[in-house]
Write a protein that holds these residues in place. Structure first.
Motif, PDB file in Angstrom:
ATOM      1  N   PHE A  82     -23.806 -70.515 -11.621  1.00  0.00           N
ATOM      2  CA  PHE A  82     -24.493 -70.582 -12.912  1.00  0.00           C
ATOM      3  C   PHE A  82     -24.432 -72.029 -13.399  1.00  0.00           C
ATOM      4  O   PHE A  82     -23.447 -72.452 -14.022  1.00  0.00           O
ATOM      5  CB  PHE A  82     -23.840 -69.621 -13.905  1.00  0.00           C
ATOM      6  CG  PHE A  82     -24.545 -69.520 -15.209  1.00  0.00           C
ATOM      7  CD1 PHE A  82     -25.907 -69.258 -15.268  1.00  0.00           C
ATOM      8  CD2 PHE A  82     -23.849 -69.678 -16.402  1.00  0.00           C
ATOM      9  CE1 PHE A  82     -26.562 -69.160 -16.485  1.00  0.00           C
ATOM     10  CE2 PHE A  82     -24.489 -69.581 -17.619  1.00  0.00           C
ATOM     11  CZ  PHE A  82     -25.855 -69.328 -17.659  1.00  0.00           C
ATOM     12  N   GLY A  86     -23.772 -72.880 -17.001  1.00  0.00           N
ATOM     13  CA  GLY A  86     -22.439 -72.585 -17.505  1.00  0.00           C
ATOM     14  C   GLY A  86     -21.467 -73.735 -17.378  1.00  0.00           C
ATOM     15  O   GLY A  86     -20.305 -73.601 -17.791  1.00  0.00           O
ATOM     16  N   ASP A 146     -22.276 -66.469 -10.894  1.00  0.00           N
ATOM     17  CA  ASP A 146     -23.150 -65.553 -11.618  1.00  0.00           C
ATOM     18  C   ASP A 146     -23.490 -64.381 -10.716  1.00  0.00           C
ATOM     19  O   ASP A 146     -22.899 -64.217  -9.644  1.00  0.00           O
ATOM     20  CB  ASP A 146     -24.412 -66.276 -12.111  1.00  0.00           C
ATOM     21  CG  ASP A 146     -25.258 -66.826 -10.976  1.00  0.00           C
ATOM     22  OD1 ASP A 146     -24.857 -66.681  -9.792  1.00  0.00           O
ATOM     23  OD2 ASP A 146     -26.323 -67.406 -11.259  1.00  0.00           O
ATOM     24  N   SER A 204     -22.942 -63.710 -15.978  1.00  0.00           N
ATOM     25  CA  SER A 204     -22.068 -64.681 -15.313  1.00  0.00           C
ATOM     26  C   SER A 204     -20.673 -64.551 -15.902  1.00  0.00           C
ATOM     27  O   SER A 204     -20.455 -63.842 -16.894  1.00  0.00           O
ATOM     28  CB  SER A 204     -22.596 -66.104 -15.487  1.00  0.00           C
ATOM     29  OG  SER A 204     -22.608 -66.463 -16.863  1.00  0.00           O
ATOM     30  N   ARG A 227     -17.992 -65.554 -18.160  1.00  0.00           N
ATOM     31  CA  ARG A 227     -17.863 -66.321 -19.391  1.00  0.00           C
ATOM     32  C   ARG A 227     -16.404 -66.481 -19.782  1.00  0.00           C
ATOM     33  O   ARG A 227     -15.949 -67.573 -20.099  1.00  0.00           O
ATOM     34  CB  ARG A 227     -18.648 -65.648 -20.521  1.00  0.00           C
ATOM     35  CG  ARG A 227     -20.079 -65.254 -20.145  1.00  0.00           C
ATOM     36  CD  ARG A 227     -20.934 -66.484 -19.866  1.00  0.00           C
ATOM     37  NE  ARG A 227     -21.036 -67.310 -21.022  1.00  0.00           N
ATOM     38  CZ  ARG A 227     -21.920 -67.132 -22.002  1.00  0.00           C
ATOM     39  NH1 ARG A 227     -22.781 -66.123 -21.925  1.00  0.00           N
ATOM     40  NH2 ARG A 227     -21.963 -67.951 -23.032  1.00  0.00           N
ATOM     41  N   ASN A 283     -25.652 -63.805 -20.225  1.00  0.00           N
ATOM     42  CA  ASN A 283     -25.822 -65.226 -20.513  1.00  0.00           C
ATOM     43  C   ASN A 283     -26.467 -65.435 -21.884  1.00  0.00           C
ATOM     44  O   ASN A 283     -26.895 -64.490 -22.548  1.00  0.00           O
ATOM     45  CB  ASN A 283     -26.668 -65.884 -19.423  1.00  0.00           C
ATOM     46  CG  ASN A 283     -25.994 -65.816 -18.061  1.00  0.00           C
ATOM     47  OD1 ASN A 283     -24.767 -65.897 -17.969  1.00  0.00           O
ATOM     48  ND2 ASN A 283     -26.780 -65.674 -17.008  1.00  0.00           N
TER      49      ASN A 283
END
Length: 503
Positions: A27, A30, A131, A203, A205, A213
């Motif tokens: 990701f 991110g 992700d 994904s 977090r 997301n």
């Protein structure tokens, strides 16, 4: 993954240079990266995962507490579903709304159970989180979490609507409501999930469970989730308000009736008093039957609202933009000056992320949904039902079975003892009636079994003399004494005037 000096480039510890990592997977959005003007606008990034730098040591291990809580709740939910499926209704009092709410909770709990078995890696490389495209565990856990959350909220809305119709409108949901709820409660989460995964994705977090997301999350997930939660909450409050209104009205009418008991009540007043009492009794009966469902609605809606508010605020506060970099400047400077000693800079992260206690509370509260379902939908009679279920299958039954019984015949005559060493029986075939003296003899107490012998020929029925089971022909003549009536004198006798000749 731990950072190494070969990926640091021109950046200062603990940051890594972004250009040294190709954008081949994970990701990319991110990453926590920012351009450094002193290094010629070179982009430097924090090592993955970012939560290792914003929270104290052991934060990732403490998030696993939520996984174990959800595992315990998952076991209880599976027990509840098996009870609904196997045990009779008299032990479970099951209802399709309760079953579907429990199924939605099970999907949500699976999102926390999968990482316990898979042990996923949160990072694709040193600065990029995984992700759903780079981690199968991420895709499965994220899909379960989003689908389960939507399904629970929608089925809670259906339950609140059904209770509202029964109490406020005196409408009992029938087959149309049943099939509409099934289609609405499962197709809508599937459609929204497909849209979310294609437009937004999931994904890592925080923790080892994937979450949605930031891009388009408000439109395709948080918006529908909060909309159904708000509708369910409004319906529930209206229903509760109506119950309070009916209760107060019944009390007022009872007071008026008691105060004015000496006076004769008018017709309209009697009708109003009776209708108020009837409405109160009807509402009271429904509430006694449905209070469990009403309670689960309020509990789950409260959890959803709490989770949504906390997570949306966390999502908005961690988006890398000019405002975030401005607020994070003191913290980033502290990390640079301390050469990556995050413990010296943790007090500066309070304005950037949610407190650790709030994050852990959100994750654990999601697991409590399974406990609420087991407490409110489960019954002590289920234990009795399971005990009878297992005892009926593992205990030996003491039944008498004849050694000469025809096991595989559908002819009921083969269930009797048709052959053996009894010399009193003279039976040539099952199709022949019993010809033994025992069969022909009349029944005497203790001679035959209490069950009817279907092969004994029926004896002729002798009608008793005083039987009144059928109409009898009246007597042809009858003696009559003319002196016992007001008839005139004359020579009357029974032989000259038979009864069938009288007018």
């Amino acid at each position: 993954m731990s950072s190494t000096s070969e990926f640091r480039g021109v950046c200062f510890a603990p940051f890594l240079q972004e250009t040294l990592f190709p954008e081949t997977g994970g990701f990319i959005s991110g990453r926590f990266c920012m351009p450094v003007a002193a290094l010629g606008n070179t982009t430097c990034c924090l090592p993955c995962p970012t939560t290792n730098w914003t929270y104290a040591d052991g934060f990732e291990q403490r998030t696993e507490i939520a996984n174990w809580v959800n595992l315990a709740a998952f076991i209880l939910s599976v027990y509840l579903l098996l009870s609904f499926m196997i045990l009779p209704v008299k032990y479970t009092r099951r209802h399709y709304l309760s079953v579907c709410v429990t199924l939605g909770v099970v999907f949500m709990e699976l999102a926390f159970v999968v990482p316990l078995a898979a042990k996923p890696d949160q990072c694709f490389n040193e600065i990029t989180p995984n992700d759903m495209k780079s981690s199968g565990s991420c895709a499965i856990s994220g899909a379960f979490l989003l689908f389960g959350g939507l399904a629970v909220v929608i089925w809670v809305f259906c339950r609140a609507l059904a209770l509202h119709l029964q109490i406020c409108w005196e409408v009992v949901p029938g087959d149309k409501f049943f099939y509409t709820s099934l289609a609405f409660g499962w197709l809508v989460p599937v459609i929204i999930l497909a849209v979310m995964l294609s437009l937004t994705g999931v994904s890592f977090r925080f923790g080892d469970v994937c979450h949605i997301n930031h891009k388009n999350a408000l439109q395709d997930f948080w918006g529908p989730l909060l909309a159904f939660a708000a509708l369910a909450l409004v319906l529930q409050f209206i229903t509760i308000g109506y119950c309070i209104h009916v209760y107060i009205r019944s009390l007022l009418h009872d007071d008026k009736t008691t105060t004015n008991s000496s006076a004769t009540p008018t017709y309209s007043g009697s009708v109003r008093t009776m209708s108020a009492r009837q409405a109160y009794r009807r509402v009271k009966k429904i509430v006694q039957l449905q209070w469990r469902g009403a309670t689960i609605v309020l509990l789950i809606i409260g959890e959803v609202v709490f989770f949504s508010v906390v997570f949306v605020s966390m999502d908005n506060s961690t988006q890398v933009n000019a405002d975030l970099l401005k607020r994070a400047a003191p913290w980033l400077t502290c990390l640079f000056e301390s050469k990556g000693d995050k413990n010296k800079c943790l007090d500066l992260t309070s304005a950037l992320v949610q407190p650790e206690g709030v994050v852990l509370a959100v994750l654990i509260i999601l697991g409590l949904s399974g406990f609420w379902c087991c407490i409110l939908f489960g019954r002590w009679s289920m234990i009795t039902g399971w005990r009878e279920f297992f005892s009926s299958r593992f205990q030996r039954k003491n039944e008498f079975v004849s050694a000469d019984a025809r096991r595989f015949s559908d002819d009921p005559r083969t269930y009797e003892l048709l052959s053996g060493n009894n010399p009193g029986l003279n039976i040539k075939s099952p199709d022949r009636v019993l010809t033994s003296p025992l069969a022909r003899s009349p029944y005497t107490p203790g001679q035959l079994d209490s069950k009817q012998d279907y092969f004994t020929p029926a004896r002729a029925y002798t009608n008793p003399q005083s039987s009144f089971s059928y109409p009898q022909t009246p007597a042809r003549t009858r003696d009559w004494d003319p002196t016992s009536s007001h008839a005139g004198p004359g020579n009357f006798n029974s032989t000259s005037y038979p009864m069938n000749k009288l007018p």
